[in-house]
Design a protein around this motif. Structure first.
Motif, mmCIF file in Angstrom:
data_model
loop_
_atom_site.group_PDB
_atom_site.id
_atom_site.type_symbol
_atom_site.label_atom_id
_atom_site.label_comp_id
_atom_site.label_asym_id
_atom_site.label_seq_id
_atom_site.Cartn_x
_atom_site.Cartn_y
_atom_site.Cartn_z
ATOM 1 N N VAL A 1 6.041 4.466 -7.143
ATOM 2 C CA VAL A 1 5.336 3.287 -7.937
ATOM 3 C C VAL A 1 6.572 2.448 -8.746
ATOM 4 N N ARG A 2 7.511 3.150 -9.276
ATOM 5 C CA ARG A 2 8.496 2.269 -9.803
ATOM 6 C C ARG A 2 9.247 1.534 -8.832
ATOM 7 N N SER A 3 9.730 2.154 -7.587
ATOM 8 C CA SER A 3 10.608 1.523 -6.715
ATOM 9 C C SER A 3 9.710 0.578 -5.640
ATOM 10 N N PHE A 4 8.429 0.713 -5.380
ATOM 11 C CA PHE A 4 7.957 -0.024 -4.388
ATOM 12 C C PHE A 4 6.936 -0.902 -4.927
ATOM 13 N N SER A 5 6.360 -0.699 -6.334
ATOM 14 C CA SER A 5 5.370 -1.597 -6.905
ATOM 15 C C SER A 5 4.178 -1.719 -5.976
ATOM 16 N N PRO A 6 3.454 -0.643 -5.670
ATOM 17 C CA PRO A 6 2.173 -0.942 -5.028
ATOM 18 C C PRO A 6 1.264 -1.551 -5.817
ATOM 19 N N ASP A 7 0.154 -2.256 -4.978
ATOM 20 C CA ASP A 7 -1.027 -2.635 -5.681
ATOM 21 C C ASP A 7 -2.140 -1.949 -5.377
ATOM 22 N N HIS A 8 -1.997 -0.922 -4.624
ATOM 23 C CA HIS A 8 -3.111 0.051 -4.046
ATOM 24 C C HIS A 8 -2.566 1.441 -3.817
ATOM 25 N N ILE A 9 -3.008 2.527 -4.094
ATOM 26 C CA ILE A 9 -2.699 3.595 -3.468
ATOM 27 C C ILE A 9 -3.712 4.358 -2.600
ATOM 28 N N LEU A 10 -3.437 5.021 -1.394
ATOM 29 C CA LEU A 10 -4.429 5.662 -0.638
ATOM 30 C C LEU A 10 -4.018 6.980 -0.708
ATOM 31 N N ILE A 11 -4.834 7.907 -0.912
ATOM 32 C CA ILE A 11 -4.464 9.254 -0.877
ATOM 33 C C ILE A 11 -5.167 10.144 0.155
ATOM 34 N N ALA A 12 -4.495 10.711 0.699
ATOM 35 C CA ALA A 12 -5.138 11.989 2.033
ATOM 36 C C ALA A 12 -4.866 13.077 1.376
ATOM 37 N N ILE B 1 -9.520 7.411 -1.674
ATOM 38 C CA ILE B 1 -9.161 8.868 -1.638
ATOM 39 C C ILE B 1 -10.008 9.566 -0.578
ATOM 40 N N PHE B 2 -9.509 10.192 0.241
ATOM 41 C CA PHE B 2 -10.017 11.082 1.393
ATOM 42 C C PHE B 2 -9.737 12.488 1.501
ATOM 43 N N GLU B 3 -10.212 13.308 2.000
ATOM 44 C CA GLU B 3 -9.802 14.694 2.121
ATOM 45 C C GLU B 3 -9.632 15.234 3.951
ATOM 46 N N ILE B 4 -8.901 15.971 3.879
ATOM 47 C CA ILE B 4 -8.616 16.613 5.373
ATOM 48 C C ILE B 4 -8.525 17.759 5.584
ATOM 49 N N ASP B 5 -9.251 18.525 6.395
ATOM 50 C CA ASP B 5 -9.331 19.982 6.451
ATOM 51 C C ASP B 5 -8.194 20.602 7.157
ATOM 52 N N PRO B 6 -8.098 21.752 7.140
ATOM 53 C CA PRO B 6 -6.961 22.253 8.122
ATOM 54 C C PRO B 6 -6.868 22.033 9.603
ATOM 55 N N ALA B 7 -7.937 21.613 10.213
ATOM 56 C CA ALA B 7 -7.903 21.451 11.390
ATOM 57 C C ALA B 7 -7.480 19.816 11.818
ATOM 58 N N LEU C 1 1.049 -1.273 0.128
ATOM 59 C CA LEU C 1 0.074 0.100 0.034
ATOM 60 C C LEU C 1 0.895 1.210 -0.005
ATOM 61 N N LEU C 2 0.703 2.034 -1.284
ATOM 62 C CA LEU C 2 1.398 3.506 -1.122
ATOM 63 C C LEU C 2 0.365 4.429 -0.626
ATOM 64 N N VAL C 3 1.065 5.018 0.469
ATOM 65 C CA VAL C 3 -0.003 6.290 1.006
ATOM 66 C C VAL C 3 0.604 7.638 0.514
ATOM 67 N N LEU C 4 -0.101 8.211 -0.120
ATOM 68 C CA LEU C 4 0.196 9.482 -0.646
ATOM 69 C C LEU C 4 -0.258 10.726 0.557
ATOM 70 N N ALA C 5 0.272 11.235 1.392
ATOM 71 C CA ALA C 5 -0.228 12.223 2.354
ATOM 72 C C ALA C 5 0.030 13.574 2.051
ATOM 73 N N GLY C 6 -0.897 14.077 1.579
ATOM 74 C CA GLY C 6 -0.762 15.498 1.495
ATOM 75 C C GLY C 6 -1.173 16.478 2.664
ATOM 76 N N ALA C 7 -1.789 15.574 3.558
ATOM 77 C CA ALA C 7 -2.268 16.143 4.754
ATOM 78 C C ALA C 7 -2.326 15.187 5.843
ATOM 79 N N ALA C 8 -2.223 15.704 7.028
ATOM 80 C CA ALA C 8 -2.171 14.450 8.389
ATOM 81 C C ALA C 8 -3.404 14.812 9.246
ATOM 82 N N LEU C 9 -3.777 13.861 9.786
ATOM 83 C CA LEU C 9 -5.039 13.866 10.508
ATOM 84 C C LEU C 9 -4.596 14.263 11.992
#
Length: 151
Positions: free
Chosen positions: A95-106, A134-140, A7-15
């Motif tokens: 993706v090239r180096s890790f070869s994920p089979d799913h991507i989780l995007i925050a 995919i899910f979205e996170i607000d500034p809080a 699982l590749l997690v792309l974290a543009g924000a944190a909870l």
């Protein structure tokens, strides 16, 4: 949900609190054999144009520490790295180096997301042809939109 080995997690924000994580996303993380967290360096247009990425890189590093800490607090073993200042390039490289089979995007929510995030999920889908959640996170640090999965 198909088996998720990498699982590749792309974290543009944190909870702010891991309790905010949607149950379907938590199940996806728990099901993965390997988790890799990628935090892109999200610059403003001006920072990007003048190659002033230091503050954005520091923010990505802090975000990486926060996400890895949250995952480890629930016994998820994860690795991670700060990505390039182009989120799409960062994903392509990983993706090239890790070869994920799913991507989780925050993503940061639309109200506070940056120019680099517009259309990003569609471009990632076209590039990788991998299932995306995919899910979205607000500034809080709260989830503003529950997860969606795209094949």
């Amino acid at each position: 949900m198909a088996d998720v080995h990498r699982l590749l997690v792309l974290a543009g924000a944190a909870l702010a609190d891991l309790e905010e994580l949607p149950p379907s996303v938590r199940a996806l993380i728990d099901a993965a054999d390997e988790v890799f967290v990628l935090t892109p360096t999200l610059t403003s247009r001006m920072q990007w144009l003048v190659s002033d990425v230091d503050r954005a890189h520091e923010a990505a590093d802090e975000r990486l520490d926060a996400v890895l800490g949250q995952l480890r607090s629930v016994d998820v073993s994860a690795q991670g790295a700060v990505g390039d200042d182009s989120p799409l390039d960062a994903v392509a490289d990983r993706v090239r180096s890790f070869s994920p089979d799913h991507i989780l995007i925050a993503l940061r929510s639309a109200e506070h997301g940056g120019w680099q995030e517009r259309g990003l999920t569609e471009r990632i889908q076209q590039l990788t042809h991998l299932p995306l959640t995919i899910f979205e996170i607000d500034p809080a640090g709260r989830v503003t939109e529950r997860s969606t999965t795209e094949a």
